[in-house]
Every structure is written in C-alpha cells, then in structure tokens.
Motif scaffolding. Sequence first.
Motif, PDB file in Angstrom:
ATOM      1  N   ALA A 278      -6.748  33.735 133.583  1.00  0.00           N
ATOM      2  CA  ALA A 278      -6.031  34.110 134.795  1.00  0.00           C
ATOM      3  C   ALA A 278      -6.828  33.765 136.047  1.00  0.00           C
ATOM      4  N   GLU A 279      -8.157  33.843 135.953  1.00  0.00           N
ATOM      5  CA  GLU A 279      -8.975  33.602 137.139  1.00  0.00           C
ATOM      6  C   GLU A 279      -8.951  32.147 137.591  1.00  0.00           C
ATOM      7  N   PRO A 300      -4.883  24.782 136.005  1.00  0.00           N
ATOM      8  CA  PRO A 300      -5.591  23.506 135.830  1.00  0.00           C
ATOM      9  C   PRO A 300      -5.975  23.216 134.381  1.00  0.00           C
ATOM     10  N   GLU A 301      -5.751  24.171 133.478  1.00  0.00           N
ATOM     11  CA  GLU A 301      -6.159  23.987 132.090  1.00  0.00           C
ATOM     12  C   GLU A 301      -5.127  23.162 131.325  1.00  0.00           C
ATOM     13  N   GLY A 302      -5.571  22.166 130.629  1.00  0.00           N
ATOM     14  CA  GLY A 302      -4.691  21.367 129.784  1.00  0.00           C
ATOM     15  C   GLY A 302      -3.513  20.818 130.564  1.00  0.00           C
ATOM     16  N   THR A 303      -2.329  20.967 130.000  1.00  0.00           N
ATOM     17  CA  THR A 303      -1.123  20.493 130.682  1.00  0.00           C
ATOM     18  C   THR A 303      -0.700  21.445 131.793  1.00  0.00           C
ATOM     19  N   GLY A 304      -1.233  22.664 131.770  1.00  0.00           N
ATOM     20  CA  GLY A 304      -0.849  23.655 132.775  1.00  0.00           C
ATOM     21  C   GLY A 304       0.465  24.335 132.466  1.00  0.00           C
ATOM     22  N   GLY A 307       1.966  25.027 125.974  1.00  0.00           N
ATOM     23  CA  GLY A 307       0.975  25.847 125.281  1.00  0.00           C
ATOM     24  C   GLY A 307      -0.129  26.371 126.163  1.00  0.00           C
ATOM     25  N   ASN A 308      -0.182  25.913 127.398  1.00  0.00           N
ATOM     26  CA  ASN A 308      -1.208  26.386 128.341  1.00  0.00           C
ATOM     27  C   ASN A 308      -0.612  27.273 129.438  1.00  0.00           C
ATOM     28  N   THR A 309       0.537  27.852 129.190  1.00  0.00           N
ATOM     29  CA  THR A 309       1.206  28.646 130.219  1.00  0.00           C
ATOM     30  C   THR A 309       0.548  30.009 130.367  1.00  0.00           C
ATOM     31  N   MET A 310       0.329  30.391 131.629  1.00  0.00           N
ATOM     32  CA  MET A 310      -0.198  31.714 131.953  1.00  0.00           C
ATOM     33  C   MET A 310       0.830  32.456 132.806  1.00  0.00           C
ATOM     34  N   VAL A 311       1.203  33.647 132.375  1.00  0.00           N
ATOM     35  CA  VAL A 311       2.114  34.485 133.176  1.00  0.00           C
ATOM     36  C   VAL A 311       1.504  35.882 133.281  1.00  0.00           C
TER      37      VAL A 311
END
Length: 729
Positions: A278-279, A300-304, A307-311
């Motif tokens: 998250a940071e 900015p991680e991976g594809t963003g 599989g790299n989704t942050m919610v």
Amino acid sequence: MTNDTQAASGCPFHKEGANTNIASSNTAWWPNALNLDILSQHDQKTNPMDPDFDYVKAFNSLDLEAVKQDLRTLINTSQDWWPADYGSYIGMFVRTAWHLAGSYRKQDGRGGANTGNQRFAPLNSWPDNVNTDKGRRLLWPIKRKYGNKLSWGDLIVLAGTVAYEEAGLKTYGFGGGRLDIWHPEKDIYWGSENKWLDATKNRYENDQDRKSLENPLAAVQMGLIYVNPEGVDGHPDPLKTAQDMRTTFDRMAMDDEETVALTAGGHTVGKAHGNGKAELLGKDVEGADVEFQGLGWHNPEGTGNAGNTMVSGLEGAWTTHPTQWDNEFFYLLFTYDWQLTKSPAGANQWEPVNIKEEDKPVDAHNPNIRRNPMMTDADMALKVDPEYRKIAERFYQDPAYFAEVFARAWFKLTHRDLGPKSRYLGADVPAEDLIWQDPIPSVDYILSEAEIDELKVKLLNSGLSDAELINTAWDSARTFRSSDFRGGANGARIRLAPQKDWQANEPARLAKVLAKLEEIQLGLAKKVSIADLIVLGGSAAVEKAAHAAGVNLKVPFTSGRGDATQEKTDVYSFEDLEPVSDGYRNFQKAEFAAQPEELLLDHTQLLGLTAPEMTVLVGGLRVLGTNYGGTQEGVLTNREGVLSNDFFVNLTDMANTWTPVGKNRYEIRDRATGATKWTATRVDLVFGSNSILRAYAEVYAQDDNKEKFVKDFIAAWNKVMNADRFDVK
C-alpha cells in the motif's frame, strides 16, 4: 528578483514563496466568520447544461433495454488497461454503485447516489473508494454514448443492478431520476479529522458505547463508507465490529436483517485486492498529477493491475464462484473454522482452516491456480454476534428468502435518497409502495380560484390567530430536505406520530389548530385534504398581513396534497427529521457546539433556499410574530402581524446599540436614552453583523423596497410550501 520569481510569487495559485498569503481565502484569514458557501453549493454558473434542459424528459426518451444490453456486454468484456477479475466486471460495478449509494445517512439525508458525487472530492479520493475511479472510467463509453439522457448517478446504480442480474440475482427493480452535480459538495460535514483513517481521533462521545458515534456521521472513520474491514481501528474483534456495524447501518435506516443481507450479498460477488504494498501506491484521484488523467492510486508494481491490484489491502474472494449469485458465502462461513491471517499487503483478514480444494475459488487471472477465500472482520461478525448469526443461519437454510431480502435491501440502499416514488423514472420501477418511500395517497380534486378564496375566508374566520395558521403551515413544510427529498407539507404528517409530539411543533397549539381544520373539513361540500388546508391557512394569513402593510399581492396556492396515514409512516426514520433548531422561528431545543446561526445555514441548505431567501424569510417571520412560544426576541416592530420591512429597518438603524445580556440574548437600546426597545438572539443580529447578510438586509431596509420585500417574502414562502410538490414543478 527574476521575472520568473516575480510571476510565481504574484500568481494567485502559486503555493510556494514569500507571498503565499495572496492565495489565502477569507476563511483562512477569518476562520470564525460565518461561511455562507453552503447556500451557493450548486450555483447555476457551474452547470454546463442549457437552462431549459429537462432531465426527466431526456431520461424518458432513453431506450433503457438498450442501455442494459450494452452494460451486459461491457460486464463480460475485459479491457486491456484494467483487466476484469474472472473475466467479469460484476464485482467492480457492484462495488462502484455500492460505494456511491453507501455514503447516505438518514440523520440529514446527505450523501448517497442521487447526485453522482463520487466523481468529486473528497469522496473520489476516500481510501475506501480506491479504484472506484476505474469503475467510472470503465463506464465512460456508455455514458458518452447515451449522453444527457443518462446521468452518472443513474448509470452507476444501473450498472451495479445489471451486474447482480448477470450474476443470477432476480433484482427488485430500478428507478432513474438522479440529477448530477457539477462540483464538489465541499460544505458537507464528513468529520473533523484532517487525516484519513485517523484512529487517534475519536468520533465517539463514549468509546465503549458505539451508539455514541457523532451525529450526523455514519462511517466510523474519515475516509470509510462503513466500518473498518480489518476491525475496530484496524484491530480484529468481530463482536466489537458488530457493534459498529449495527450503529453504522442504523444510521442508513437499515435494520439487522437488512444489514446481514447487504453484508453477505455484497460479498457474494467480487473479491478484495491486496497483492502489493500500500505504501507504494501513487496519490489519490485529487492528488495525482495531470498525466494520470483523473485516475488515482497508481501501483508501480508489476502491471499495476490484474494480479498486482491494490485496493483495501485484503486479498481474496469471499466465495468459490465470485461471479455467481448463490449461497456460498454462508456455506463457507458456517462450514469452516476461520483463523486470523495477514494478506500479502499485511492487512488483517480471516481464512478458513483445512478447506477442501474444490471449495477454493480460482485465481482471478489464472484459472489453473486455486486460492484461499477470505473474510473481513465484518463478515466474521455475522457468525459470532448472536443476533446477526440467527439471521445468517436462516438465510443459509433458505436461499430464496435471502435472495429476496437482499434484492429489496439493495434497491433500498441505491434508491434511499431518490425521494418519493413519484420521482422515479423508467419502466423498471416496482409497483409496490414501500414504507421508506413515505407514500402519500393521491387526491382527485382540483380547487378553482373561487373555491380557494372561499376557503381562505373560512380559515381566517375560524377563530385561529394568523400566527397559529402561519406557524402550523411553516412547521409542516420546514421538514423538507433537498438532500433526500423527504419531509415537507405534502402528506400532513405533522398530524401523525412522531411529528405531532415534537417539541418544536408546540403540541398543544398544534392540536388546537388541527382540531379546527378537521372541523372545517367536515363542513365542506368538496372534501379537501388537511395538508392543503394547513398550507392554505398559513398562506391566507400571510396574504392578509401583506395587505395590512399596504401591498395587495396574492399568495399563490396549488391544491393537490394528500393526507398520509399512520400505518404508511416510518416513525423510526422520521425521528431524524425532528427540528432541534429552527432559526426561522427562533427555536433551539438545546445547546450545541455549532452557533445558532450556523444551524440556521444548515437548515436553510436542506430546505433548498438561497441566502437572500433566508434573509427575507427570517425578517418576515419575525414581524409576523411567529417565534416559538410567542417569544419576542427579534420581533423588531411595533406593529406585530403586519408584513412590513421593520425588522431590517430597525436592525440597521444606527440610533440603536446592541448589548449582550445573557446566553444568546441581546438588548437593542436607544442610543440617546439607553432605553431597551427590543431583545434579540444571535440569529437575529447576524443579519446586521455578517457583511454578506447585511448587504441583503440593507436592500430590504430601503424605503423604495417595501413592496419588493413583501413580494420576495411571498415567493420564498411559496417555495417552502411547495418544496415537496414534485408534481407541480
């Protein structure tokens, strides 16, 4: 100093440099000054639509089935820039609609889906609304296609409803009619915190009593729609979370059964996203730079994405088949024991112990991998709280009943702030009258001008005083809220519980007036509703007072109000409409942190009035002698009952002095003799002290504006009396 430095420091938008104060607002310089901005929140100058644009007409020309078909296609068509979980946007559109509607609170009717306010700050950047920006952007091609015929508010709610239908739920219906706003509702109070999810700032009067959540708030922390999914202040404790849920959902007018249905039904589809850190997320929507084009939280991680989704930071689906409406939520909740774990992002979540492989959902983007399902602290509350568990077990045993309760609760959630059913548009509006829609029987009569004039005479000769007639009409109409279109004079619910017993309505006086009106009604050849008689009585008395001032104007009146019944009145939710302060009648039930004049602004905004309308109404009601309990504060006239501009003349007269003599009490004294001429409150004196309100007061104090004052008062009075008459606008 270089030219560049000069230009930057002199620019009113520049945020750095020695002359930063150039950009400071008046409220920064004078933080305690009365801020009237809330009364110009939706100024027509911000609206790009033509003045004669009619959304009702535009929506009614819409091919709703075509829109729904386009939504179905979109739901099942993954986009490269934001790939769909499990190849479907069911979860995305449900969540976007849910978080648009879920900000509603019954205390003041603000929030909700009606205005499409999720497009603007602060809601578009709340931590709990992370990636709803992606949901809206996915819907943009449909909004672009149907344009003015389909508001953002209607589109987002419709998309969520169609998503549930695609999952297999038989939904209860859909009504259009939500009018979009065009700039932030920055003056809505969402809390005093200046930091998102600030656990150090308590919204509770008593932290151990979760019902003591600060009014009118519903969410437990700044930036949340409901409760913290990780537990109270981020600390897992399902029993304590259940207390927060009960308070929060109650603040949305939802009972325990609806709360369980919405929690479980909302988590029957879709998944939570916490595959990342998250940071590392970029700034929210409002903070992101121009190259992100209104999208926030860049990862900015991976594809963003995918599989790299942050919610939320939690990771996983709640059910085995997250794109299907079924009973798997309860099956998994009750079949397995659950243990507290951490998501890849480090968030607290619950996962099952020794779950069968076939009960695991597949990965959202790789069907060859199975993942553990997860539950939030709120989900676990349905298992450990005794009352919630009883309901959850019944839903588990009776899937059809669960589906029906959820469908109705979803409809209520997404339509609660749309107002009475008469405002709903489209072919999918359910025929059933629901009690939370505040149904009012229709009437089958129209009064002619001659009949209206005859009734005015009867009302004025009834033995009731002009003030009694005016106060009853005002008290009946003042409950209207433009936030969720509840309240108002139509229905005459002032006759019914709980309104008939409200302190602000002076029950003894009210009972006397109602008894006389019912007596008049019984003697009429053509039956007229009590609601119409209440408004007509007040308007007749205002007209009489105008004539006494030498201004022979008629107060307009349109018949057609119905009389609501007690059995169709949601007593519990109507309790939140009780006036605790009404500056128009110089009434205040108790002391509050806010000043009386600030409470007046809040009431005025809910009534849908402007600052000039507020000014003329207060001045007129004072000289008409309509104060609560007949008090004399602010009655700045020697001819009480005459609709004169005396309030403004005497308030602005420099032959007077203004002296505080007690809590919210002032004396207006003759400057030469020191004799007390009148008494007043802060609500009265603010019209002379605040520079903006004084400017309006001076207009009405002028010798050449005596007739304008009466004309403007009648117009504002008529606006309040008809605020809830959606059939005549």
